[in-house]
Scaffold this motif. Structure first.
Motif, PDB file in Angstrom:
ATOM      1  N   MET A  97     -14.473  49.172  11.972  1.00  0.00           N
ATOM      2  CA  MET A  97     -15.420  49.328  10.862  1.00  0.00           C
ATOM      3  C   MET A  97     -16.424  50.434  11.200  1.00  0.00           C
ATOM      4  O   MET A  97     -17.016  50.446  12.274  1.00  0.00           O
ATOM      5  CB  MET A  97     -16.160  48.013  10.612  1.00  0.00           C
ATOM      6  N   ILE A  98     -16.596  51.368  10.285  1.00  0.00           N
ATOM      7  CA  ILE A  98     -17.524  52.473  10.510  1.00  0.00           C
ATOM      8  C   ILE A  98     -18.947  51.988  10.254  1.00  0.00           C
ATOM      9  O   ILE A  98     -19.245  51.451   9.185  1.00  0.00           O
ATOM     10  CB  ILE A  98     -17.201  53.658   9.577  1.00  0.00           C
ATOM     11  N   PRO A  99     -19.873  52.142  11.234  1.00  0.00           N
ATOM     12  CA  PRO A  99     -21.253  51.693  11.035  1.00  0.00           C
ATOM     13  C   PRO A  99     -21.950  52.475   9.925  1.00  0.00           C
ATOM     14  O   PRO A  99     -21.545  53.592   9.578  1.00  0.00           O
ATOM     15  CB  PRO A  99     -21.902  51.943  12.397  1.00  0.00           C
ATOM     16  N   VAL A 100     -23.028  51.895   9.416  1.00  0.00           N
ATOM     17  CA  VAL A 100     -23.738  52.491   8.277  1.00  0.00           C
ATOM     18  C   VAL A 100     -24.281  53.872   8.622  1.00  0.00           C
ATOM     19  O   VAL A 100     -24.199  54.818   7.826  1.00  0.00           O
ATOM     20  CB  VAL A 100     -24.879  51.554   7.819  1.00  0.00           C
ATOM     21  N   TRP A 101     -24.854  54.010   9.830  1.00  0.00           N
ATOM     22  CA  TRP A 101     -25.439  55.309  10.193  1.00  0.00           C
ATOM     23  C   TRP A 101     -24.391  56.414  10.209  1.00  0.00           C
ATOM     24  O   TRP A 101     -24.657  57.558   9.798  1.00  0.00           O
ATOM     25  CB  TRP A 101     -26.162  55.220  11.540  1.00  0.00           C
ATOM     26  N   ALA A 102     -23.156  56.067  10.661  1.00  0.00           N
ATOM     27  CA  ALA A 102     -22.080  57.058  10.685  1.00  0.00           C
ATOM     28  C   ALA A 102     -21.640  57.402   9.266  1.00  0.00           C
ATOM     29  O   ALA A 102     -21.356  58.574   8.951  1.00  0.00           O
ATOM     30  CB  ALA A 102     -20.903  56.530  11.492  1.00  0.00           C
ATOM     31  N   GLN A 103     -21.582  56.398   8.402  1.00  0.00           N
ATOM     32  CA  GLN A 103     -21.218  56.655   7.010  1.00  0.00           C
ATOM     33  C   GLN A 103     -22.241  57.555   6.326  1.00  0.00           C
ATOM     34  O   GLN A 103     -21.875  58.439   5.539  1.00  0.00           O
ATOM     35  CB  GLN A 103     -21.079  55.328   6.259  1.00  0.00           C
ATOM     36  N   LEU A 104     -23.518  57.339   6.640  1.00  0.00           N
ATOM     37  CA  LEU A 104     -24.563  58.202   6.063  1.00  0.00           C
ATOM     38  C   LEU A 104     -24.431  59.641   6.555  1.00  0.00           C
ATOM     39  O   LEU A 104     -24.618  60.599   5.795  1.00  0.00           O
ATOM     40  CB  LEU A 104     -25.945  57.641   6.406  1.00  0.00           C
ATOM     41  N   LEU A 105     -24.109  59.802   7.843  1.00  0.00           N
ATOM     42  CA  LEU A 105     -23.904  61.155   8.379  1.00  0.00           C
ATOM     43  C   LEU A 105     -22.670  61.810   7.762  1.00  0.00           C
ATOM     44  O   LEU A 105     -22.660  63.016   7.475  1.00  0.00           O
ATOM     45  CB  LEU A 105     -23.776  61.110   9.899  1.00  0.00           C
ATOM     46  N   TYR A 106     -21.611  61.019   7.560  1.00  0.00           N
ATOM     47  CA  TYR A 106     -20.428  61.550   6.878  1.00  0.00           C
ATOM     48  C   TYR A 106     -20.779  62.004   5.450  1.00  0.00           C
ATOM     49  O   TYR A 106     -20.306  63.041   4.979  1.00  0.00           O
ATOM     50  CB  TYR A 106     -19.329  60.489   6.824  1.00  0.00           C
ATOM     51  N   LEU A 107     -21.608  61.198   4.775  1.00  0.00           N
ATOM     52  CA  LEU A 107     -22.035  61.560   3.422  1.00  0.00           C
ATOM     53  C   LEU A 107     -22.851  62.852   3.447  1.00  0.00           C
ATOM     54  O   LEU A 107     -22.679  63.731   2.593  1.00  0.00           O
ATOM     55  CB  LEU A 107     -22.856  60.426   2.813  1.00  0.00           C
ATOM     56  N   PHE A 108     -23.723  62.984   4.459  1.00  0.00           N
ATOM     57  CA  PHE A 108     -24.495  64.223   4.614  1.00  0.00           C
ATOM     58  C   PHE A 108     -23.565  65.414   4.845  1.00  0.00           C
ATOM     59  O   PHE A 108     -23.756  66.494   4.277  1.00  0.00           O
ATOM     60  CB  PHE A 108     -25.473  64.071   5.779  1.00  0.00           C
ATOM     61  N   GLY A 109     -22.530  65.215   5.680  1.00  0.00           N
ATOM     62  CA  GLY A 109     -21.565  66.280   5.916  1.00  0.00           C
ATOM     63  C   GLY A 109     -20.820  66.659   4.658  1.00  0.00           C
ATOM     64  O   GLY A 109     -20.546  67.844   4.402  1.00  0.00           O
ATOM     65  N   ALA A 110     -20.489  65.658   3.834  1.00  0.00           N
ATOM     66  CA  ALA A 110     -19.798  65.929   2.574  1.00  0.00           C
ATOM     67  C   ALA A 110     -20.671  66.768   1.651  1.00  0.00           C
ATOM     68  O   ALA A 110     -20.188  67.703   0.991  1.00  0.00           O
ATOM     69  CB  ALA A 110     -19.417  64.604   1.898  1.00  0.00           C
ATOM     70  N   ILE A 111     -21.978  66.453   1.615  1.00  0.00           N
ATOM     71  CA  ILE A 111     -22.909  67.249   0.802  1.00  0.00           C
ATOM     72  C   ILE A 111     -22.975  68.681   1.321  1.00  0.00           C
ATOM     73  O   ILE A 111     -23.014  69.643   0.549  1.00  0.00           O
ATOM     74  CB  ILE A 111     -24.305  66.598   0.810  1.00  0.00           C
ATOM     75  N   CYS A 112     -22.935  68.828   2.654  1.00  0.00           N
ATOM     76  CA  CYS A 112     -22.939  70.179   3.250  1.00  0.00           C
ATOM     77  C   CYS A 112     -21.704  70.964   2.827  1.00  0.00           C
ATOM     78  O   CYS A 112     -21.788  72.173   2.546  1.00  0.00           O
ATOM     79  CB  CYS A 112     -23.007  70.084   4.773  1.00  0.00           C
ATOM     80  N   PHE A 113     -20.544  70.310   2.753  1.00  0.00           N
ATOM     81  CA  PHE A 113     -19.326  70.994   2.314  1.00  0.00           C
ATOM     82  C   PHE A 113     -19.463  71.459   0.861  1.00  0.00           C
ATOM     83  O   PHE A 113     -19.011  72.554   0.500  1.00  0.00           O
ATOM     84  CB  PHE A 113     -18.119  70.075   2.452  1.00  0.00           C
ATOM     85  N   ILE A 114     -20.082  70.637   0.033  1.00  0.00           N
ATOM     86  CA  ILE A 114     -20.291  71.025  -1.368  1.00  0.00           C
ATOM     87  C   ILE A 114     -21.214  72.239  -1.447  1.00  0.00           C
ATOM     88  O   ILE A 114     -20.955  73.200  -2.178  1.00  0.00           O
ATOM     89  CB  ILE A 114     -20.875  69.837  -2.165  1.00  0.00           C
ATOM     90  N   LEU A 115     -22.292  72.214  -0.663  1.00  0.00           N
ATOM     91  CA  LEU A 115     -23.222  73.347  -0.637  1.00  0.00           C
ATOM     92  C   LEU A 115     -22.550  74.600  -0.077  1.00  0.00           C
ATOM     93  O   LEU A 115     -22.811  75.720  -0.537  1.00  0.00           O
ATOM     94  CB  LEU A 115     -24.452  72.989   0.205  1.00  0.00           C
ATOM     95  N   ALA A 116     -21.673  74.412   0.915  1.00  0.00           N
ATOM     96  CA  ALA A 116     -20.962  75.553   1.499  1.00  0.00           C
ATOM     97  C   ALA A 116     -20.061  76.203   0.458  1.00  0.00           C
ATOM     98  O   ALA A 116     -20.016  77.437   0.334  1.00  0.00           O
ATOM     99  CB  ALA A 116     -20.135  75.090   2.695  1.00  0.00           C
ATOM    100  N   LEU A 117     -19.349  75.381  -0.310  1.00  0.00           N
ATOM    101  CA  LEU A 117     -18.462  75.922  -1.348  1.00  0.00           C
ATOM    102  C   LEU A 117     -19.271  76.672  -2.398  1.00  0.00           C
ATOM    103  O   LEU A 117     -18.859  77.745  -2.869  1.00  0.00           O
ATOM    104  CB  LEU A 117     -17.670  74.786  -1.986  1.00  0.00           C
ATOM    105  N   LYS A 118     -20.418  76.127  -2.759  1.00  0.00           N
ATOM    106  CA  LYS A 118     -21.296  76.808  -3.712  1.00  0.00           C
ATOM    107  C   LYS A 118     -21.778  78.131  -3.138  1.00  0.00           C
ATOM    108  O   LYS A 118     -21.811  79.155  -3.840  1.00  0.00           O
ATOM    109  CB  LYS A 118     -22.490  75.912  -4.041  1.00  0.00           C
ATOM    110  N   GLY A 119     -22.129  78.147  -1.866  1.00  0.00           N
ATOM    111  CA  GLY A 119     -22.581  79.382  -1.240  1.00  0.00           C
ATOM    112  C   GLY A 119     -21.511  80.451  -1.187  1.00  0.00           C
ATOM    113  O   GLY A 119     -21.794  81.643  -1.335  1.00  0.00           O
TER     114      GLY A 119
END
Length: 460
Positions: A1-23
Motif C-alpha cells: 500500500m502506497i502511503p499518503v505522503w508518497a501519493q501526495l508527492l506523486y500527485l505533485f509530480g503529475a502536476i509538474c508533468f502537466i506544467l512541463a507539457l504546457k511549457g
C-alpha cells in the motif's frame, strides 16, 4: 500500500508533468518546461526508495546509472538533425519497459495466486501487447531514419494475412489471460506484439516514418497509463495519459499536414499509395545559374522568402543561410522564412534547426500565415526542400503527396532552388516547379553553395 505522503508527492509530480507539457508548447517557456519535466521524472524515480520494501537495490541503482550515463551521452553527441530517430529509440525503450513491468506483475499474480479484478488483467494484457508493438515498431522507425535499412516500404505477399492473423491471435490470447492468468499467455502476447510492430512499420515509406513515430509515442503513453492502473500509481497514470493524448493529437496534425489519413499512411503501400521514398533523377532540361547571377536576383529584390528543408540541416548550412539573410536585410530587403509543418522530420523540428543558427523566431512564419505573401514576393529561395513546394500536391491526383497542403512558392515572380542533384525528395516524384521558366537552379552542396552566394551578394 502506497502511503499518503508518497501519493501526495506523486500527485505533485503529475502536476509538474502537466506544467512541463504546457511549457513545451512555446519557445520562450520550452527550456523551463523541460527542466520541470526532468525534475518530476527524478522525483518519480526517487520516491519508491523511501517507502517500498525493495529487493536487489544494487541492481536497480546500477540500471539507473547506466541509463543516466546513456541518456547524458546521447543528449550531448546526437546531432539536432538526428533528434527524431533518437525520440523513436527512447520511445521504443519506454514501450518495452512498460511491457516488461506488466509481465513482472503478471508473474507475481500467477506465483501468488492473487485474486485480482478482471480489469487489471485487461490492463496487463493491453500493456504487454501495445508496449511490445511500440518497442518493435520504434526500433524499425529508428533503423529507417538512420539508414540502417531501406526507407522505402517493405511489403511481401501474405503480409496483410500475417499481420491480421497475428493481431487476432493476440486478442484471443488476451482473452485467455483475462479468464485465467497464465505466464505463457503473457509471453506469447509479447512475442506477437513484437511481430505486429514489425509488420506495422515495414510497409511505411520514408517521409511517413515521423508520423508513425508520433503514433507509436501515443501507444507508449497509453501503455504507461495502463501500467499506472495496474500498479496503482497516479503519476504513471497521469503522465501516460498526457503522452498518449499529445501523441495522438500530433499524429493527426502531421497526417493533416501531409493531406493523408493515418490509415493511408500505415497501409497505403499495400495498394501502392504510400509515400515511396527517393526515386530516380530526372534528365529533363532545367535552367541553372551560378552564384553571381543568383546574387543579382537576390540583391535587387525587395521581398524574399526562404523555404528551408531538411537537406539544409543535413548540410549544416543554416548558419551560412542566416548570414546571407542578415546581409540582405541590411540592404533593405524584407526576408522571412516559410516553415512547412513537415519541413523537418516532425512538427517544430525545422524551427529548432533554424533557432540553432540564432535565427530570430519572429522570422519563422508558419505555412498558413505566409502562403498569401508568395504572390507579392520577388524571389523565393528554396534550400534543401522539395516536396513541400511541389505543385503536384494540387494538380496530380496520382501523386503520393496529392492533397498535401504546400507552400505556394510557385506564385512568386522568381524561384531559386539550391539542390545537390535532380533526385526527387522523399515522395519519389518529380517537382514540376523545377522546370518552370521562372525557376533557376544552383547545384552543389548547400553549405558550399550558400557560401559562394553570400560572397557574391556582399560583392554587389
Amino acid at each position: 500500500m502506497i502511503p499518503v505522503w508518497a501519493q501526495l508527492l506523486y500527485l505533485f509530480g503529475a502536476i509538474c508533468f502537466i506544467l512541463a507539457l504546457k511549457g513545451l508548447s512555446g519557445p520562450k517557456t520550452a527550456r523551463s518546461g523541460n527542466l520541470i519535466g526532468a525534475f518530476a521524472a527524478v522525483l518519480a524515480c526517487t520516491i519508491p526508495f523511501f517507502y517500498a520494501d525493495l529487493d536487489h537495490i544494487p541492481l536497480i541503482l546500477g540500471a539507473i546509472a547506466i541509463g543516466s550515463i546513456g541518456g547524458f551521452y546521447g543528449a550531448r553527441v546526437v546531432q539536432m538533425t538526428q533528434m527524431p530517430q533518437m525520440v523513436a529509440l527512447f520511445n521504443g525503450v519506454g514501450g518495452g519497459a512498460a511491457a516488461l513491468v506488466a509481465l513482472v506483475e503478471l508473474h507475481e499474480i500467477v506465483d501468488f495466486g492473487a485474486d485480482v479484478q478482471k480489469f487489471i488483467l485487461v490492463a496487463t494484457a493491453f500493456t504487454v501487447l501495445v508496449g511490445s508493438v511500440s518497442f518493435a515498431g520504434s526500433v524499425v522507425t529508428f533503423a529507417k531514419l538512420q539508414d540502417l535499412i531501406t526507407s522505402r516500404p517493405v511489403v511481401f505477399p501474405g503480409l496483410p494475412v500475417l499481420f491480421g492473423g497475428g493481431f487476432v491471435a493476440a486478442i484471443v490470447l488476451s482473452g485467455v489471460l483475462v479468464s485465467e492468468p497464465v505466464m505463457w499467455a503473457g509471453i506469447l502476447i509479447g512475442l506477437l506484439g513484437l511481430l505486429i510492430g514489425l509488420l506495422l512499420v515495414l510497409p511505411v515509406g520514408g517521409a511517413d516514418v515521423p508520423i508513425v513515430i508520433s503514433l507509436l509515442n501515443a501507444f507508449t503513453g497509453l501503455t504507461v497509463a495502463a501500467g499506472g492502473y495496474v500498479l496503482s500509481n497516479t503519476l504513471l497514470l497521469v503522465a501516460g495519459t498526457l503522452v498518449g493524448a499529445a501523441g495522438t493529437f500530433l499524429t493527426l496534425l502531421m497526417a493533416g499536414a501531409m493531406g493523408r489519413s493515418v490509415a493511408n499512411i500505415l497501409f497505403g503501400a499495400l495498394k501502392g499509395g504510400s509515400t515511396l521514398g527517393a526515386g530516380e533523377a530526372s534528365d529533363r532540361p532545367v535552367r541553372s545559374a551560378g552564384p553571381e547571377d543568383v546574387a543579382i536576383l537576390l540583391g535587387y529584390a525587395d521581398r524574399v522568402i526562404v523555404v528551408p528543408g531538411y537537406g539544409l540541416a543535413v548540410a549544416q548550412a543554416q548558419h551560412t543561410l542566416r548570414e546571407l539573410v542578415d546581409v540582405l536585410a541590411e540592404r533593405g530587403t524584407k526576408v522571412d522564412y516559410a516553415i512547412h509543418p513537415v519541413a523537418g522530420r516532425m512538427p517544430g523540428h525545422m524551427n529548432v534547426l533554424m533557432a540553432e543558427a540564432q535565427v530570430p523566431y519572429e522570422q519563422l512564419i508558419e505555412m498558413d500565415e505566409i502562403n498569401g505573401e508568395f504572390k507579392h514576393t520577388d524571389v523565393v529561395l528554396v534550400v534543401g526542400a522539395n516536396d513541400v513546394v511541389n505543385p503536384a500536391a494540387r494538380t496530380t491526383p496520382s501523386a503520393p503527396i496529392y492533397g498535401m497542403p504546400i507552400l505556394n512558392a510557385d506564385d512568386a515572380k522568381q524561384v531559386v532552388f539550391l539542390k545537390r542533384s535532380m533526385r526527387p525528395g522523399f515522395a519519389g516524384i518529380e517537382n514540376e516547379l523545377l522546370f518552370e521558366p521562372t525557376t533557376t537552379l544552383m547545384f552543389g552542396d548547400a553549405k558550399d553553395t550558400l557560401g559562394k552566394l553570400l560572397t557574391a551578394v556582399k560583392a554587389l
